[in-house]
Design a protein around this motif. Sequence first.
Motif, short mmCIF file in Angstrom:
data_model
loop_
_atom_site.label_atom_id
_atom_site.label_comp_id
_atom_site.label_asym_id
_atom_site.label_seq_id
_atom_site.Cartn_x
_atom_site.Cartn_y
_atom_site.Cartn_z
N SER A 160 46.55 29.61 96.50
CA SER A 160 47.64 30.30 95.77
C SER A 160 48.68 29.31 95.36
O SER A 160 49.70 29.86 94.76
CB SER A 160 48.28 31.23 96.82
OG SER A 160 48.92 30.59 97.79
N GLU A 185 40.59 26.72 90.45
CA GLU A 185 41.13 28.10 91.11
C GLU A 185 42.63 28.17 90.35
O GLU A 185 43.20 29.30 90.76
CB GLU A 185 41.14 27.84 92.62
CG GLU A 185 39.96 27.59 93.37
CD GLU A 185 40.21 27.65 94.84
OE1 GLU A 185 39.17 27.45 95.51
OE2 GLU A 185 41.40 27.76 95.18
N LYS A 211 36.90 34.39 90.60
CA LYS A 211 38.26 33.85 90.33
C LYS A 211 39.05 34.74 89.65
O LYS A 211 38.70 35.64 89.48
CB LYS A 211 37.96 32.59 89.40
CG LYS A 211 36.93 31.20 90.19
CD LYS A 211 37.73 30.58 90.99
CE LYS A 211 37.22 29.35 91.41
NZ LYS A 211 36.00 29.53 92.19
N THR A 212 40.09 34.28 89.57
CA THR A 212 41.40 35.07 88.94
C THR A 212 41.20 35.40 87.53
O THR A 212 41.23 36.79 87.35
CB THR A 212 42.59 34.26 88.97
OG1 THR A 212 43.06 33.77 90.12
CG2 THR A 212 43.79 35.10 88.67
N LEU A 280 44.92 39.39 82.00
CA LEU A 280 45.08 38.50 83.12
C LEU A 280 46.62 38.34 84.04
O LEU A 280 46.30 38.43 84.99
CB LEU A 280 44.63 36.85 82.66
CG LEU A 280 44.86 35.78 83.48
CD1 LEU A 280 44.14 35.84 84.80
CD2 LEU A 280 44.70 34.56 82.92
N ASP A 283 46.73 41.02 86.09
CA ASP A 283 45.88 41.02 87.28
C ASP A 283 46.66 40.15 88.13
O ASP A 283 46.56 40.44 89.46
CB ASP A 283 44.71 40.74 87.03
CG ASP A 283 43.83 41.33 86.28
OD1 ASP A 283 43.95 42.53 86.22
OD2 ASP A 283 42.68 41.05 85.73
N ILE A 284 47.06 39.10 87.54
CA ILE A 284 48.28 37.97 88.80
C ILE A 284 49.20 38.71 89.24
O ILE A 284 49.34 38.48 90.38
CB ILE A 284 48.66 36.85 87.76
CG1 ILE A 284 47.41 35.92 87.27
CG2 ILE A 284 49.53 36.11 88.56
CD1 ILE A 284 47.63 34.93 86.47
N ARG A 287 47.75 40.83 92.03
CA ARG A 287 47.50 40.18 93.28
C ARG A 287 48.45 39.64 94.03
O ARG A 287 48.50 39.78 95.22
CB ARG A 287 46.71 38.98 92.77
CG ARG A 287 45.39 39.28 92.28
CD ARG A 287 44.66 37.64 91.57
NE ARG A 287 43.25 37.86 91.21
CZ ARG A 287 42.34 37.58 91.81
NH1 ARG A 287 42.57 37.29 93.24
NH2 ARG A 287 40.88 37.91 91.38
N VAL A 315 49.95 31.91 92.50
CA VAL A 315 48.97 32.88 91.72
C VAL A 315 48.04 33.02 92.75
O VAL A 315 47.24 31.96 93.29
CB VAL A 315 48.23 32.25 90.54
CG1 VAL A 315 47.18 33.22 90.02
CG2 VAL A 315 49.38 31.96 89.56
N TYR A 317 44.88 33.47 93.76
CA TYR A 317 43.20 33.63 93.69
C TYR A 317 42.56 34.12 95.09
O TYR A 317 41.84 35.08 94.82
CB TYR A 317 42.74 32.14 93.69
CG TYR A 317 41.11 31.96 93.67
CD1 TYR A 317 40.29 33.00 93.09
CD2 TYR A 317 40.90 31.17 94.43
CE1 TYR A 317 39.01 32.99 93.39
CE2 TYR A 317 39.34 30.77 94.72
CZ TYR A 317 38.40 31.77 94.36
OH TYR A 317 37.25 31.60 94.47
N TYR A 380 41.60 41.60 95.27
CA TYR A 380 41.17 41.65 94.15
C TYR A 380 42.24 42.58 93.50
O TYR A 380 42.78 43.49 94.03
CB TYR A 380 39.64 41.78 93.84
CG TYR A 380 39.40 43.05 94.57
CD1 TYR A 380 39.16 44.47 94.04
CD2 TYR A 380 38.99 43.01 96.05
CE1 TYR A 380 38.81 45.47 94.70
CE2 TYR A 380 38.59 44.18 96.78
CZ TYR A 380 38.56 45.38 96.19
OH TYR A 380 38.19 46.56 96.79
N PRO A 381 42.44 42.46 92.01
CA PRO A 381 43.30 43.34 91.16
C PRO A 381 42.82 44.85 91.29
O PRO A 381 44.15 45.66 91.42
CB PRO A 381 43.05 43.07 89.98
CG PRO A 381 42.47 41.77 90.00
CD PRO A 381 41.84 41.68 91.10
#
Length: 404
Positions: A160, A185, A211-212, A280, A283-284, A287, A315, A317, A380-381
């Motif tokens: 992260s 990552e 992966k992210t 993305l 999603d970040i 997370r 971030v 992951y 996960y998102p």
Amino acid sequence: MRTWRTGGLPVLRSETVPTPPEVGTLSVSFFKQSATFERTWAGTRRHILDVIENGKYSHGAKVAELESALAAYTGARFVVGVNSGTDALVLLLRAAGLLPGEEVIVPAFSFGATATSVVLAGGRPVFADIEPDGYGVDPAAVADAAGERTRFVMPTHLFSRLADIDGVLRVARRLDLTVVEDSAEAIGMRHRGTHAGLFGAGGVLSFFPTKTLGALGDAGAVLTDDARIAATADALRHHGRFGATIADFPAISTATGLPGVNSKMDDIQAAVLLSKLTTLDGDIARRAELASRYGEALTGVAGVRKVPERRPDSVFYVYVVEVDARDDLAAYLSAVGVETEIYYPTPLHLQPCFDGLGYRKGEFPNAERACRHTLALPLYPDMPAGDCYRVCDAIRDFYHGRRG
């Protein structure tokens, strides 16, 4: 002893661990992306149909489109799509000028590819310990590990957060070392406005499905601001052929300038990644929200040694905690239906493939400590927020049972 499974790997469970009241009642997956594909399917379908209509399924126009999109997202001058994050590391090292037998300093705590990529590129890995409060290579340990044949240092950005890239760069400048980053990552991680992988000669991205930003299979990329490195990596991925080869059918006849490999990215993977790239940042953020819930719920829980620190470059992951009785906890969680993963059970300097390098147990205590205590929890998102609390409740139950 009884054998349970966590993350698909066998783990021995001590009989002192409390027996779960009902096996498999929670069903919390470590990672799923079916809902993500449902949400992004319209864009994915459009990109895939483009590939089919174009009729070139590898190293084609869709790969070039993804490279441009990733360059815009990361700020890299050049992005070279390849077929895995591991290949990206190997080609980056070769393109950056690693010569046979030269040494590359890598952290003792990382995925195996961090070090095996050095071997595959013709170099010799030299291990250094990680920071006591993080998982990045310790800049002071880098300085101690450097020798006459050391030419590169490769920090790894794990889980992260970025490694101490400022500290690594200071040591590298003082010792005249080239910095390449295992940023596999780290998509989305930035420091002072610079994206991971762009602090030194170059970095990489992995698009492994978890992966992210994940594909449907293996895919990766080299990131660099150096035109020479980009051109060399570009040639190496397509059998050492220089010149414009992507989306160019006649390029198969181009003269071979280097002993390259076949590491072309599939256009179907590029199509998937282009579609998912549009979500993305969301999603970040999701997370990060889930990580905050974990952090709040686990802080102060007996047996949980450390939860990840939130930083501006974070971030998530994966969400990795340090815990007591890690293997027993993982087995218990598996038994009640919570999937986990262990990152990583064996430090790199003690992996069998590196026996010949002469390292011994105890040389890198921070890395070895991390290997004993780290456990990745589901993240996960599309994960329901309630699953975070179910996981945390199960962790509390485990440690309460041990005390009782």
